[in-house]
Design an enzyme around this catalytic site. Sequence first.
Site, PDB file in Angstrom:
ATOM      1  N   ARG A  67       0.846  -0.993  -0.116  1.00 48.56           N
ATOM      2  CA  ARG A  67       0.113  -0.117  -0.181  1.00 48.56           C
ATOM      3  C   ARG A  67       0.729   1.275  -0.024  1.00 48.56           C
ATOM      4  O   ARG A  67       0.490   2.411  -0.737  1.00 48.56           O
ATOM      5  CB  ARG A  67      -0.974   0.007   1.224  1.00 48.56           C
ATOM      6  CG  ARG A  67      -1.770   1.300   1.243  1.00 48.56           C
ATOM      7  CD  ARG A  67      -2.871   1.345   2.345  1.00 48.56           C
ATOM      8  NE  ARG A  67      -2.558   1.281   3.324  1.00 48.56           N
ATOM      9  CZ  ARG A  67      -3.469   1.414   4.640  1.00 48.56           C
ATOM     10  NH1 ARG A  67      -4.601   1.154   4.457  1.00 48.56           N
ATOM     11  NH2 ARG A  67      -2.910   1.633   5.995  1.00 48.56           N
ATOM     12  N   MET A  92     -12.579   4.186  -3.309  1.00 48.05           N
ATOM     13  CA  MET A  92     -13.148   3.003  -2.105  1.00 48.05           C
ATOM     14  C   MET A  92     -11.996   2.443  -1.785  1.00 48.05           C
ATOM     15  O   MET A  92     -11.700   1.240  -1.963  1.00 48.05           O
ATOM     16  CB  MET A  92     -14.140   2.299  -2.810  1.00 48.05           C
ATOM     17  CG  MET A  92     -15.372   2.686  -3.417  1.00 48.05           C
ATOM     18  SD  MET A  92     -16.196   3.613  -1.875  1.00 48.05           S
ATOM     19  CE  MET A  92     -16.956   2.319  -1.017  1.00 48.05           C
ATOM     20  N   ASN A 109     -13.497  14.597   2.152  1.00 49.65           N
ATOM     21  CA  ASN A 109     -14.315  13.651   1.630  1.00 49.65           C
ATOM     22  C   ASN A 109     -15.854  14.030   1.976  1.00 49.65           C
ATOM     23  O   ASN A 109     -16.109  14.676   2.832  1.00 49.65           O
ATOM     24  CB  ASN A 109     -13.806  12.464   2.602  1.00 49.65           C
ATOM     25  CG  ASN A 109     -14.475  11.167   2.211  1.00 49.65           C
ATOM     26  OD1 ASN A 109     -14.845  11.015   0.937  1.00 49.65           O
ATOM     27  ND2 ASN A 109     -15.286  10.386   3.204  1.00 49.65           N
ATOM     28  N   HIS A 111     -19.310  11.943   2.738  1.00 51.79           N
ATOM     29  CA  HIS A 111     -19.689  10.770   3.545  1.00 51.79           C
ATOM     30  C   HIS A 111     -20.979  10.928   3.628  1.00 51.79           C
ATOM     31  O   HIS A 111     -21.540  11.683   3.982  1.00 51.79           O
ATOM     32  CB  HIS A 111     -19.009  10.402   4.661  1.00 51.79           C
ATOM     33  CG  HIS A 111     -19.501   9.468   5.254  1.00 51.79           C
ATOM     34  ND1 HIS A 111     -18.899   7.804   5.000  1.00 51.79           N
ATOM     35  CD2 HIS A 111     -20.283   9.047   6.464  1.00 51.79           C
ATOM     36  CE1 HIS A 111     -19.441   7.254   5.701  1.00 51.79           C
ATOM     37  NE2 HIS A 111     -20.459   7.700   6.596  1.00 51.79           N
ATOM     38  N   SER A 138     -22.168  14.461   4.913  1.00 49.34           N
ATOM     39  CA  SER A 138     -21.300  15.174   5.771  1.00 49.34           C
ATOM     40  C   SER A 138     -19.928  15.331   4.650  1.00 49.34           C
ATOM     41  O   SER A 138     -19.592  14.666   4.276  1.00 49.34           O
ATOM     42  CB  SER A 138     -20.729  14.557   6.942  1.00 49.34           C
ATOM     43  OG  SER A 138     -21.882  14.139   7.880  1.00 49.34           O
ATOM     44  N   GLU A 176     -25.543  15.607  -1.418  1.00 50.07           N
ATOM     45  CA  GLU A 176     -23.896  15.502  -1.556  1.00 50.07           C
ATOM     46  C   GLU A 176     -23.523  16.398  -2.729  1.00 50.07           C
ATOM     47  O   GLU A 176     -22.605  17.180  -2.624  1.00 50.07           O
ATOM     48  CB  GLU A 176     -23.622  14.150  -1.903  1.00 50.07           C
ATOM     49  CG  GLU A 176     -23.871  13.129  -0.749  1.00 50.07           C
ATOM     50  CD  GLU A 176     -23.396  11.918  -1.330  1.00 50.07           C
ATOM     51  OE1 GLU A 176     -22.458  11.523  -2.199  1.00 50.07           O
ATOM     52  OE2 GLU A 176     -23.754  10.776  -0.740  1.00 50.07           O
TER      53      GLU A 176
END
Length: 194
Positions: A67, A92, A109, A111, A138, A176
């Site tokens: 990663r 994701m 971000n 959410h 949010s 959103e």
Amino acid sequence: MSRKRVAVLISGRGSNMAALIEAAKSPDYPAEITGVLSNRAAAAGLDTAAANGIATASLAQSKFPSREMFEDTMTRVLESWETDYVCLAGFMRILGEDFVNRWMGRMINIHPSLLPAYKGLDTHERVLADGATEHGCSVHFVTPGLDEGPVILQARVPVLAGDTPETLSARVLVEEHRIYPDALRLLASGEVRL
């Protein structure tokens, strides 16, 4: 006004990315979308970005031994675009602490819940299972803890009788698309900071 350079990370259709691109078309918007990076080469949002003349890149985490190497490569791409801010829009992947710290205060971000409630996945199903009467979304700063960063903006929607995860998701998505561009405007103009 010098506009802030923003990169968007996506994994799929990129509907929130598209909302940011549309907002940035306004000459008085304080940010421009200068690159879109996906961890999936087949992400439909890459085509949307390219059609708008925006640089794109895709990197499959599976092609990297770790990663850390994947995220180091992501950082190099973002830096090649001279990125000021990073917006996660349906990306994701859980991001590692080094990557998050590298962009701390400059990465946000969207959410689909009223944080701190319903962190993580399957928020619409969980809200319905709990019999909640209110749901929403949010925009928050990204910190090392999952969906734990300070909230910049929220929008609420009622949970209606007969709602399914799909109908609830559709109503939340409208909000959103409204608040994400507003939150980026606040960040890029310096009106909000971590």
